[in-house]
Scaffold this active site. Structure first.
Site, mmCIF file in Angstrom:
data_model
loop_
_atom_site.group_PDB
_atom_site.id
_atom_site.type_symbol
_atom_site.label_atom_id
_atom_site.label_comp_id
_atom_site.label_asym_id
_atom_site.label_seq_id
_atom_site.Cartn_x
_atom_site.Cartn_y
_atom_site.Cartn_z
ATOM 1 N N CYS A 85 5.362 -6.056 1.826
ATOM 2 C CA CYS A 85 5.686 -4.630 1.753
ATOM 3 C C CYS A 85 4.952 -3.850 2.854
ATOM 4 C CB CYS A 85 5.400 -4.096 0.356
ATOM 5 S SG CYS A 85 6.193 -2.498 0.070
ATOM 6 N N TYR A 86 4.025 -2.978 2.507
ATOM 7 C CA TYR A 86 3.266 -2.288 3.566
ATOM 8 C C TYR A 86 2.630 -3.314 4.492
ATOM 9 C CZ TYR A 86 -0.411 0.362 5.900
ATOM 10 O OH TYR A 86 -1.225 0.913 6.845
ATOM 11 N N GLU A 116 5.403 -11.405 -5.561
ATOM 12 C CA GLU A 116 4.434 -11.607 -6.649
ATOM 13 C C GLU A 116 4.930 -11.104 -8.003
ATOM 14 O OE1 GLU A 116 4.331 -9.450 -4.273
ATOM 15 O OE2 GLU A 116 3.283 -7.589 -4.759
ATOM 16 N N SER A 121 -21.337 -8.259 -26.821
ATOM 17 C CA SER A 121 -20.633 -7.136 -27.436
ATOM 18 C C SER A 121 -19.739 -7.632 -28.552
ATOM 19 C CB SER A 121 -19.769 -6.446 -26.388
ATOM 20 O OG SER A 121 -18.736 -7.329 -25.999
ATOM 21 N N GLY A 122 -19.513 -8.942 -28.572
ATOM 22 C CA GLY A 122 -18.571 -9.470 -29.557
ATOM 23 C C GLY A 122 -17.221 -9.737 -28.910
ATOM 24 N N GLY A 123 -16.993 -9.217 -27.703
ATOM 25 C CA GLY A 123 -15.717 -9.424 -27.012
ATOM 26 C C GLY A 123 -15.646 -10.807 -26.360
ATOM 27 N N VAL A 124 -14.476 -11.092 -25.800
ATOM 28 C CA VAL A 124 -14.239 -12.418 -25.222
ATOM 29 C C VAL A 124 -15.166 -12.683 -24.018
ATOM 30 C CG1 VAL A 124 -12.523 -13.883 -24.064
ATOM 31 C CG2 VAL A 124 -11.835 -12.420 -25.964
ATOM 32 N N ASP A 125 -15.276 -11.708 -23.124
ATOM 33 C CA ASP A 125 -16.011 -11.964 -21.880
ATOM 34 C C ASP A 125 -17.482 -12.283 -22.138
ATOM 35 O OD1 ASP A 125 -13.623 -11.249 -20.820
ATOM 36 O OD2 ASP A 125 -14.252 -9.261 -20.152
ATOM 37 N N SER A 126 -18.133 -11.431 -22.924
ATOM 38 C CA SER A 126 -19.562 -11.689 -23.117
ATOM 39 C C SER A 126 -19.770 -12.938 -23.966
ATOM 40 C CB SER A 126 -20.272 -10.465 -23.691
ATOM 41 O OG SER A 126 -19.818 -10.173 -24.980
ATOM 42 N N SER A 127 -18.823 -13.270 -24.841
ATOM 43 C CA SER A 127 -18.954 -14.493 -25.637
ATOM 44 C C SER A 127 -18.870 -15.729 -24.737
ATOM 45 C CB SER A 127 -17.850 -14.586 -26.691
ATOM 46 O OG SER A 127 -17.928 -13.502 -27.572
ATOM 47 N N GLY A 154 0.863 -1.185 0.000
ATOM 48 C CA GLY A 154 0.000 0.000 0.000
ATOM 49 C C GLY A 154 0.886 1.216 0.000
ATOM 50 N N LYS A 176 -9.034 -12.637 -16.490
ATOM 51 C CA LYS A 176 -9.095 -12.775 -17.946
ATOM 52 C C LYS A 176 -8.546 -14.118 -18.443
ATOM 53 C CE LYS A 176 -10.167 -10.487 -21.678
ATOM 54 N NZ LYS A 176 -11.330 -9.597 -21.803
ATOM 55 N N HIS A 205 8.600 -7.810 -2.929
ATOM 56 C CA HIS A 205 7.372 -8.262 -3.600
ATOM 57 C C HIS A 205 7.565 -9.630 -4.257
ATOM 58 C CE1 HIS A 205 4.959 -4.575 -3.238
ATOM 59 N NE2 HIS A 205 6.132 -3.975 -3.228
#
Ligand code: XMP
Length: 510
Positions: free
Chosen positions: A81-82, A170, A222-228, A54, A366, A168
């Site tokens: 870290c924080y 990660e 929408s044609g995008g990956v997520d909504s497909s 943070g 994603k 970090h």
């Protein structure tokens, strides 16, 4: 289900941490520090908690703190870290500001005996980014790693299973970061690592099959990956009770609208109503030059058309959305909500009546959405598509949009992507596309002078799209793309390569 809590103290790496955990097949959830209590953490059975970094100093009155009872709750903690400084502070240690302005970047780390550092060499490289440091280790803790400037780069109280690292783990620059996280998850928290996004999708399908039985569901495609992916998943659950309205705004990439309709509709059997609204969007956009206004117009028109179609369908029980985890987190964080409204087309339609919102992907990142899409039988060309802004090519034609410009851009973009796709996968950038700039310049073709548009090619390499570097594409690729575009695309007589990184530039031009 075994799960880890990523307790977010406002750091920029909360999502990255959760992703790293999920890569180890352990389910991770992010919660903002003030949205959960120690009791809830215990009750919900988290196997461990990771405190994120943070921007604050623990002594700053405005800095985020947490209930110290968590340290005695019997749940393993890893502070980063924080989060490490906060662990020290909560346990009664001391944190100070470094006199020498802290440590930033790759740093040599010397580690000692610790469950966290199993199979980590005594000396390795870690990624540091701090000014404050733990200057007095709390009672019951011992130092387990140092760097030249940082006397306590890691500490632990093995008995209470509390661990803290100043660096970090990660980020990929920490050489053995992944191993350290694995050690925490499997060695300290005792996780089994059997979580898979595909199983998650299966359980969602089962759930919706019974929850939504006999009910009508509507989805804006929408044609995008997520909504497909959301569409195919829900189709598996409720079949023809799902209707997808695919508003094709005419701002998609070359062939994209047809590919979505063909694959999802004809091959996978999803019930799709396609509305070809290109003309309508163009007339709304006529003469509009401001990027923000273009985004607003496209978003509003999208919703309007969706509403018109939905009204024909009548009352639906549920409205489905392809919301994914990063959208959820962003909207949960106050100020970050702005990012979401900026990044998504429209909002919720307000004239459609429905009883419930269904968001089958809201727990997934994603890459996990892509894995689910693949497991549902969506072909790689669709699932692996690069990120694409909701307003589409509308924000890749700078200034006012016209049909001619869109057509030229679609061709130039397809050529550039085709050339880059000839590179082996590991050398391809994370996102690459063409932009049609508003700049016209003089050229010569044969004996005639031309006065055509300038296309800009953009290619970036990035982990998370928050920051991005312009990609050093081979000259041969650029050369082929440039020569093909100027030869094959009418109206474009010059090609330039965008060599700006983010920040200060953004990935998109508008
Ligand atoms: P910027 O331009 O903000 O882009 O550096 C970062 C990433 O986000 C994508 N992007 C969008 N995605 N709706 C979206 O769903 C949008 O309005 C939008 N604008 C930018 C961009 O393509 C890049 O991957």
């Amino acid at each position: 289900m075994e799960k880890i809590l990523v307790l977010d103290f406002g750091g920029q790496y909360d999502q990255l941490i959760a992703r790293r955990v999920r890569e180890q097949r352990v389910y991770a959830e992010i919660r903002y520090f003030d949205r959960i209590t120690t009791d809830e953490i215990v009750r919900e059975g988290y196997r461990g908690v990771i405190f994120t970094g943070g921007p604050n100093s623990v002594y700053d009155p405005a800095s985020p703190h947490f209930d110290p009872a968590i340290l005695d709750a019997g749940v393993p903690v890893l502070g980063i870290c924080y989060g490490a400084q906060l662990t020290a502070y909560m346990a009664g240690g001391e944190v100070s500001a470094a006199d020498n302005a802290g440590e930033y970047g790759r740093t040599l780390l010397k580690t000692g005996e610790s469950a966290l550092f199993r199979d980590v060499p005594a000396e390795s490289v870690c990624w540091m980014s701090h000014t404050d440091f733990i200057s007095r280790v709390p009672e019951g803790f011992r130092v387990t790693a140092r760097t030249e400037k940082c006397p306590c780069a890691a500490m632990e109280d093995e008995a209470r299973r509390l661990y803290a690292v100043q660096f970090h783990p990660e980020v990929t620059h920490t050489e053995f970061g992944r191993r350290m996280l694995r050690n925490f998850l499997f060695g300290v928290c005792g996780c089994a690592g059997d979580w898979k996004p595909e199983n998650y999708a299966e359980s969602m399908i089962e759930r919706y099959r019974s929850d939504l039985a006999g009910k009508k569901v509507l989805l804006a495609l929408s044609g995008g990956v997520d909504s497909s992916v959301a569409a195919v998943l829900l189709h598996r659950a409720v079949g023809q009770a799902l209707t997808c309205v695919f508003v094709d705004h005419g701002l998609l990439r070359k062939g994209e609208g047809d590919a979505v309709e063909q694959t999802l509709g004809r091959e996978l059997g999803v019930n799709i109503i396609r509305v070809n609204a290109g003309e309508r969007f163009l007339s709304k956009l006529a003469g509009v030059g401001s990027p923000e206004q273009k985004r607003k117009i496209i978003g509003a028109e999208f919703i309007r058309i969706f509403e018109e179609e939905a009204r024909r369908i009548g009352h639906v029980h549920a409205l489905a959305q392809g919301t994914i985890y990063p959208d959820v987190i962003e909207s949960g964080k106050g100020a970050s909500a702005v990012i979401k409204s900026h990044h998504n087309v429209g909002g919720l339609p307000d004239v459609i009546s429905f009883d419930e919102i269904v968001e089958p992907l809201r727990e997934l990142f994603k890459d996990e959405v892509r894995a689910v899409g693949t497991s549902l039988g969506i072909p790689a060309e669709l699932v692996r598509r690069q990120p694409f802004p909701g307003p589409g090519l509308g924000v890749r034609v700078t200034g006012p949009v016209t049909k001619e410009k869109l057509d030229s851009l679609r061709e130039a973009d397809a050529i550039f992507r085709e050339e880059v796709d000839k590179l082996p996968p590991e050398r391809r950038p994370d996102q690459y596309f063409a932009v049609l700039t508003g700049v016209r310049s003089v050229g010569v073709m044969g004996d005639a002078r031309t006065y055509g548009f300038t296309a800009a090619l953009r290619a970036v390499s990035t982990d998370d799209f928050m920051t991005a570097e312009w990609t050093r594409l081979p000259y041969e690729t650029l050369e082929r793309a440039s020569s093909r575009i100027t030869n094959e695309v009418p109206g474009i007589s010059r090609v330039v390569y965008d060599i700006s990184s983010k920040p200060p530039a953004t990935v998109e031009w508008e």
